[in-house]
Design a protein around this motif. Structure first.
Motif, PDB file in Angstrom:
ATOM      1  N   GLY A  99       0.784  -1.218   0.000  1.00 11.58           N
ATOM      2  CA  GLY A  99       0.000   0.000   0.000  1.00 11.58           C
ATOM      3  C   GLY A  99       0.823   1.279   0.000  1.00 11.58           C
ATOM      4  O   GLY A  99       1.977   1.311   0.405  1.00 11.58           O
ATOM      5  N   VAL A 100       0.177   2.341  -0.478  1.00 10.21           N
ATOM      6  CA  VAL A 100       0.720   3.698  -0.420  1.00 10.21           C
ATOM      7  C   VAL A 100      -0.005   4.409   0.708  1.00 10.21           C
ATOM      8  O   VAL A 100      -1.206   4.233   0.889  1.00 10.21           O
ATOM      9  N   ARG A 101       0.691   5.245   1.457  1.00 13.56           N
ATOM     10  CA  ARG A 101       0.032   5.981   2.543  1.00 13.56           C
ATOM     11  C   ARG A 101       0.127   7.489   2.419  1.00 13.56           C
ATOM     12  O   ARG A 101      -0.607   8.222   3.074  1.00 13.56           O
ATOM     13  N   GLU A 102       1.049   7.972   1.572  1.00 17.49           N
ATOM     14  CA  GLU A 102       1.267   9.422   1.512  1.00 17.49           C
ATOM     15  C   GLU A 102       1.728   9.832   0.114  1.00 17.49           C
ATOM     16  O   GLU A 102       2.460   9.102  -0.543  1.00 17.49           O
ATOM     17  N   LEU A 103       1.294  11.017  -0.296  1.00 14.45           N
ATOM     18  CA  LEU A 103       1.732  11.618  -1.556  1.00 14.45           C
ATOM     19  C   LEU A 103       2.400  12.946  -1.235  1.00 14.45           C
ATOM     20  O   LEU A 103       1.960  13.659  -0.328  1.00 14.45           O
ATOM     21  N   VAL A 104       3.449  13.278  -1.992  1.00 11.96           N
ATOM     22  CA  VAL A 104       4.203  14.498  -1.707  1.00 11.96           C
ATOM     23  C   VAL A 104       4.524  15.220  -3.010  1.00 11.96           C
ATOM     24  O   VAL A 104       4.914  14.596  -3.995  1.00 11.96           O
ATOM     25  N   ILE A 105       4.350  16.528  -2.993  1.00 10.14           N
ATOM     26  CA  ILE A 105       4.770  17.397  -4.100  1.00 10.14           C
ATOM     27  C   ILE A 105       5.940  18.219  -3.572  1.00 10.14           C
ATOM     28  O   ILE A 105       5.821  18.905  -2.558  1.00 10.14           O
ATOM     29  N   LEU A 106       7.070  18.136  -4.267  1.00  9.85           N
ATOM     30  CA  LEU A 106       8.259  18.884  -3.878  1.00  9.85           C
ATOM     31  C   LEU A 106       8.647  19.801  -5.031  1.00  9.85           C
ATOM     32  O   LEU A 106       8.861  19.342  -6.149  1.00  9.85           O
ATOM     33  N   ASN A 107       8.688  21.105  -4.762  1.00  6.07           N
ATOM     34  CA  ASN A 107       9.057  22.067  -5.795  1.00  6.07           C
ATOM     35  C   ASN A 107      10.330  22.786  -5.379  1.00  6.07           C
ATOM     36  O   ASN A 107      10.303  23.666  -4.516  1.00  6.07           O
ATOM     37  N   PRO A 108      11.474  22.401  -5.985  1.00  3.97           N
ATOM     38  CA  PRO A 108      12.727  23.043  -5.612  1.00  3.97           C
ATOM     39  C   PRO A 108      12.823  24.500  -6.070  1.00  3.97           C
ATOM     40  O   PRO A 108      13.558  25.283  -5.473  1.00  3.97           O
ATOM     41  N   GLN A 109      12.072  24.882  -7.099  1.00  7.49           N
ATOM     42  CA  GLN A 109      12.108  26.275  -7.565  1.00  7.49           C
ATOM     43  C   GLN A 109      11.499  27.216  -6.531  1.00  7.49           C
ATOM     44  O   GLN A 109      12.045  28.269  -6.246  1.00  7.49           O
ATOM     45  N   THR A 110      10.349  26.824  -6.003  1.00 14.95           N
ATOM     46  CA  THR A 110       9.671  27.659  -5.009  1.00 14.95           C
ATOM     47  C   THR A 110      10.032  27.256  -3.579  1.00 14.95           C
ATOM     48  O   THR A 110       9.588  27.893  -2.634  1.00 14.95           O
ATOM     49  N   GLN A 111      10.788  26.156  -3.439  1.00 19.78           N
ATOM     50  CA  GLN A 111      11.190  25.601  -2.156  1.00 19.78           C
ATOM     51  C   GLN A 111       9.974  25.251  -1.309  1.00 19.78           C
ATOM     52  O   GLN A 111       9.912  25.528  -0.106  1.00 19.78           O
ATOM     53  N   HIS A 112       9.008  24.608  -1.949  1.00 17.84           N
ATOM     54  CA  HIS A 112       7.755  24.235  -1.310  1.00 17.84           C
ATOM     55  C   HIS A 112       7.638  22.715  -1.294  1.00 17.84           C
ATOM     56  O   HIS A 112       7.917  22.053  -2.281  1.00 17.84           O
ATOM     57  N   GLU A 113       7.227  22.176  -0.151  1.00 18.81           N
ATOM     58  CA  GLU A 113       6.981  20.747  -0.009  1.00 18.81           C
ATOM     59  C   GLU A 113       5.589  20.570   0.581  1.00 18.81           C
ATOM     60  O   GLU A 113       5.296  21.108   1.641  1.00 18.81           O
ATOM     61  N   HIS A 114       4.734  19.845  -0.141  1.00 21.41           N
ATOM     62  CA  HIS A 114       3.360  19.651   0.312  1.00 21.41           C
ATOM     63  C   HIS A 114       3.081  18.155   0.374  1.00 21.41           C
ATOM     64  O   HIS A 114       3.255  17.437  -0.602  1.00 21.41           O
ATOM     65  N   SER A 115       2.637  17.707   1.526  1.00 15.38           N
ATOM     66  CA  SER A 115       2.367  16.296   1.754  1.00 15.38           C
ATOM     67  C   SER A 115       0.896  16.116   2.107  1.00 15.38           C
ATOM     68  O   SER A 115       0.322  16.938   2.814  1.00 15.38           O
ATOM     69  N   PHE A 116       0.294  15.031   1.607  1.00 13.69           N
ATOM     70  CA  PHE A 116      -1.087  14.742   1.956  1.00 13.69           C
ATOM     71  C   PHE A 116      -1.306  13.239   1.955  1.00 13.69           C
ATOM     72  O   PHE A 116      -0.610  12.505   1.251  1.00 13.69           O
ATOM     73  N   PRO A 117      -2.271  12.752   2.754  1.00 14.65           N
ATOM     74  CA  PRO A 117      -2.488  11.309   2.854  1.00 14.65           C
ATOM     75  C   PRO A 117      -3.129  10.748   1.587  1.00 14.65           C
ATOM     76  O   PRO A 117      -3.889  11.427   0.898  1.00 14.65           O
ATOM     77  N   TRP A 118      -2.792   9.522   1.290  1.00 17.50           N
ATOM     78  CA  TRP A 118      -3.407   8.768   0.192  1.00 17.50           C
ATOM     79  C   TRP A 118      -4.637   8.091   0.791  1.00 17.50           C
ATOM     80  O   TRP A 118      -4.529   7.286   1.707  1.00 17.50           O
ATOM     81  N   THR A 119      -5.805   8.460   0.305  1.00 19.88           N
ATOM     82  CA  THR A 119      -7.057   7.994   0.903  1.00 19.88           C
ATOM     83  C   THR A 119      -7.750   6.963   0.027  1.00 19.88           C
ATOM     84  O   THR A 119      -7.499   6.872  -1.179  1.00 19.88           O
ATOM     85  N   ASP A 120      -8.663   6.214   0.633  1.00 11.74           N
ATOM     86  CA  ASP A 120      -9.459   5.257  -0.130  1.00 11.74           C
ATOM     87  C   ASP A 120     -10.291   5.956  -1.190  1.00 11.74           C
ATOM     88  O   ASP A 120     -10.497   5.432  -2.286  1.00 11.74           O
ATOM     89  N   GLU A 121     -10.777   7.160  -0.876  1.00 14.91           N
ATOM     90  CA  GLU A 121     -11.572   7.922  -1.849  1.00 14.91           C
ATOM     91  C   GLU A 121     -10.730   8.238  -3.099  1.00 14.91           C
ATOM     92  O   GLU A 121     -11.199   8.089  -4.226  1.00 14.91           O
ATOM     93  N   MET A 122      -9.505   8.655  -2.895  1.00 14.28           N
ATOM     94  CA  MET A 122      -8.623   8.943  -4.039  1.00 14.28           C
ATOM     95  C   MET A 122      -8.366   7.660  -4.842  1.00 14.28           C
ATOM     96  O   MET A 122      -8.365   7.681  -6.064  1.00 14.28           O
ATOM     97  N   ARG A 123      -8.135   6.569  -4.138  1.00 12.22           N
ATOM     98  CA  ARG A 123      -7.866   5.286  -4.786  1.00 12.22           C
ATOM     99  C   ARG A 123      -9.070   4.864  -5.648  1.00 12.22           C
ATOM    100  O   ARG A 123      -8.898   4.426  -6.780  1.00 12.22           O
TER     101      ARG A 123
END
Length: 128
Positions: A99-123
């Motif tokens: 299983g997957v439990r987390e998704l992450v967007i990492l933007n080195p240009q803006t130096q932004h890291e955003h993490s969110f849970p992988w949910t059954d609804e998304m699946r």
């Protein structure tokens, strides 16, 4: 203005000190630039998983976003990245049986890291 060399040094420093990459280094298993093909409802989606690693018995899937979006474009862009990550998560779960439990967007240009849970609804939105 900043020089390309300065920008590259800034990006490399951000990546080196990123919480996400620290977590990756601590992982028992990781993949980077993993190509995939996923077929659902007679459509095939191909792409590449930028980065995935195991943590606490589940996968964390991340994309490295190199776009510099303006604040008014950010939400639409982030939604597109979330959809892409969702398909990558489903694909990785099917490929590995884990299983997957987390998704992450990492933007080195803006130096932004955003993490969110992988949910059954998304699946469920990604499976027929």
């Amino acid at each position: 203005t900043t020089t390309p060399r300065y920008e590259m040094a800034r990006v490399v420093n951000f990546l080196r000190t990123s919480h996400l990459l620290h977590r990756t280094r601590m992982a028992a298993e990781y993949v980077a630039a993993l190509p995939f093909a996923f077929t659902s409802q007679h459509q095939t989606l191909t792409g590449e998983i930028d980065l995935a690693f195991t943590e606490n018995g589940a996968w964390v899937v991340a994309c490295i976003d190199e776009n510099e979006t303006t604040p008014d474009q950010y939400e639409a862009h982030a939604n597109e990245l979330r959809r892409t990550l969702a398909w990558q998560a489903v694909t990785l779960e099917r490929m590995t049986g884990q299983g997957v439990r987390e998704l992450v967007i990492l933007n080195p240009q803006t130096q932004h890291e955003h993490s969110f849970p992988w949910t059954d609804e998304m699946r469920q939105q990604c499976t027929p």
